[in-house]
Design a protein around this motif. Structure first.
Motif, mmCIF file in Angstrom:
data_model
loop_
_atom_site.group_PDB
_atom_site.id
_atom_site.type_symbol
_atom_site.label_atom_id
_atom_site.label_comp_id
_atom_site.label_asym_id
_atom_site.label_seq_id
_atom_site.Cartn_x
_atom_site.Cartn_y
_atom_site.Cartn_z
ATOM 1 N N LEU A 17 80.705 -35.745 -41.558
ATOM 2 C CA LEU A 17 79.563 -35.460 -42.415
ATOM 3 C C LEU A 17 79.179 -36.565 -43.400
ATOM 4 C CD1 LEU A 17 80.513 -31.764 -43.285
ATOM 5 C CD2 LEU A 17 78.881 -32.544 -41.567
ATOM 6 N N ALA A 18 79.954 -37.629 -43.483
ATOM 7 C CA ALA A 18 79.663 -38.675 -44.478
ATOM 8 C C ALA A 18 78.257 -39.238 -44.312
ATOM 9 C CB ALA A 18 80.702 -39.787 -44.409
ATOM 10 N N ASN A 19 77.872 -39.541 -43.089
ATOM 11 C CA ASN A 19 76.536 -40.113 -42.870
ATOM 12 C C ASN A 19 75.438 -39.115 -43.224
ATOM 13 O OD1 ASN A 19 77.480 -42.623 -42.102
ATOM 14 N ND2 ASN A 19 77.603 -42.056 -39.942
ATOM 15 N N LYS A 20 75.661 -37.857 -42.924
ATOM 16 C CA LYS A 20 74.660 -36.836 -43.256
ATOM 17 C C LYS A 20 74.522 -36.693 -44.770
ATOM 18 C CE LYS A 20 73.215 -32.165 -42.192
ATOM 19 N NZ LYS A 20 73.430 -30.965 -41.416
ATOM 20 N N SER A 26 71.634 -39.855 -52.242
ATOM 21 C CA SER A 26 71.994 -41.273 -52.387
ATOM 22 C C SER A 26 73.336 -41.364 -53.110
ATOM 23 C CB SER A 26 70.906 -42.044 -53.128
ATOM 24 O OG SER A 26 70.824 -41.637 -54.462
ATOM 25 N N VAL A 27 74.372 -41.522 -52.310
ATOM 26 C CA VAL A 27 75.738 -41.607 -52.821
ATOM 27 C C VAL A 27 76.230 -43.028 -52.579
ATOM 28 C CG1 VAL A 27 78.088 -40.716 -52.603
ATOM 29 C CG2 VAL A 27 76.159 -39.204 -52.166
ATOM 30 N N PRO A 28 76.684 -43.705 -53.627
ATOM 31 C CA PRO A 28 77.255 -45.035 -53.409
ATOM 32 C C PRO A 28 78.458 -44.952 -52.470
ATOM 33 C CG PRO A 28 76.964 -44.594 -55.764
ATOM 34 C CD PRO A 28 76.688 -43.320 -55.037
ATOM 35 N N ASP A 29 78.649 -45.962 -51.651
ATOM 36 C CA ASP A 29 79.760 -45.961 -50.703
ATOM 37 C C ASP A 29 81.098 -45.695 -51.393
ATOM 38 O OD1 ASP A 29 78.296 -46.288 -48.387
ATOM 39 O OD2 ASP A 29 78.439 -48.484 -48.419
ATOM 40 N N GLY A 30 81.269 -46.198 -52.584
ATOM 41 C CA GLY A 30 82.516 -46.004 -53.313
ATOM 42 C C GLY A 30 82.762 -44.567 -53.736
ATOM 43 N N GLU A 99 73.770 -29.781 -55.204
ATOM 44 C CA GLU A 99 73.523 -28.631 -54.334
ATOM 45 C C GLU A 99 73.360 -29.073 -52.877
ATOM 46 O OE1 GLU A 99 70.201 -25.197 -54.133
ATOM 47 O OE2 GLU A 99 71.048 -25.574 -56.121
ATOM 48 N N LYS A 100 72.620 -30.147 -52.649
ATOM 49 C CA LYS A 100 72.426 -30.644 -51.280
ATOM 50 C C LYS A 100 73.770 -31.013 -50.646
ATOM 51 C CE LYS A 100 67.835 -32.784 -51.599
ATOM 52 N NZ LYS A 100 67.159 -34.103 -51.624
ATOM 53 N N ILE A 104 76.136 -29.103 -47.454
ATOM 54 C CA ILE A 104 76.549 -29.789 -46.231
ATOM 55 C C ILE A 104 78.061 -29.653 -46.039
ATOM 56 C CG2 ILE A 104 76.754 -32.041 -45.099
ATOM 57 C CD1 ILE A 104 74.138 -32.824 -46.610
ATOM 58 N N VAL A 105 78.823 -29.891 -47.096
ATOM 59 C CA VAL A 105 80.280 -29.986 -47.006
ATOM 60 C C VAL A 105 80.972 -28.624 -47.015
ATOM 61 C CG1 VAL A 105 82.345 -30.935 -48.109
ATOM 62 C CG2 VAL A 105 80.237 -32.288 -48.042
#
Length: 160
Positions: A17-20, A26-30, A99-100, A104-105
């Protein structure tokens, strides 16, 4: 190193689910790994809530894969609530992004635990042991005992 079942769920959730999550929020990769790690904290908070509010038997049915779809939906909604709250508090997500991401998770987490198991959990200790959450047992048992010790009137006032 042995991976506990809850850590495996986190790893699987992140892999799937990381890509979704990144596409929706917009989550920074870190921070992406923390989004999933906070799922564990949210799951523990969900267990505390269910033990402290007299609904642990219903949660056990969800865990054992024998609950109604309504119960699974309620548990999923609670997990989403706690996960979104953790995302806001720990990662300073906006309400909408928290919330989004939680929508998903969290369902993935509940779907992973909601399976018909050959070794059914009948109590908090068994469930925590099977999930690899042994350090939560005493707190959860204390919360459940506190609920069980309430009078019927007190339980009625505190029920959802």
């Amino acid at each position: 190193m042995t991976t506990s079942p809850i850590d495996k769920i986190i790893s699987d959730a992140e892999a799937n689910l990381a890509n979704k999550v990144k596409a929706e929020v917009s989550v920074p990769d870190g921070q992406i790994h923390q989004v999933f790690e906070l799922g564990k904290n949210s799951f523990i908070r969900l267990l505390e809530s269910e033990a402290g509010a007299g609904h642990f038997d219903e949660f056990l049915k969800v865990y054992n894969g024998t609950a109604s779809s309504l119960s699974v939906a309620q548990i999923t909604s609670l997990m989403e609530y706690y996960h979104a709250k953790k995302l806001r508090e720990s990662l300073s997500f906006s309400d909408m992004n928290a919330e989004k991401a939680s929508k998903i998770v969290s369902p993935f987490f509940i779907k992973q635990i909601n399976s018909n198991k050959s070794n059914k959990a009948t109590d908090i200790k068994t469930l925590c042991t099977q999930m690899g959450l042994e350090d939560c047992i005493s707190n959860l048992e204390a919360l459940k005992k506190r609920w069980d010790d309430l009078s019927p009137e007190e339980k009625k006032q505190l029920s959802r």
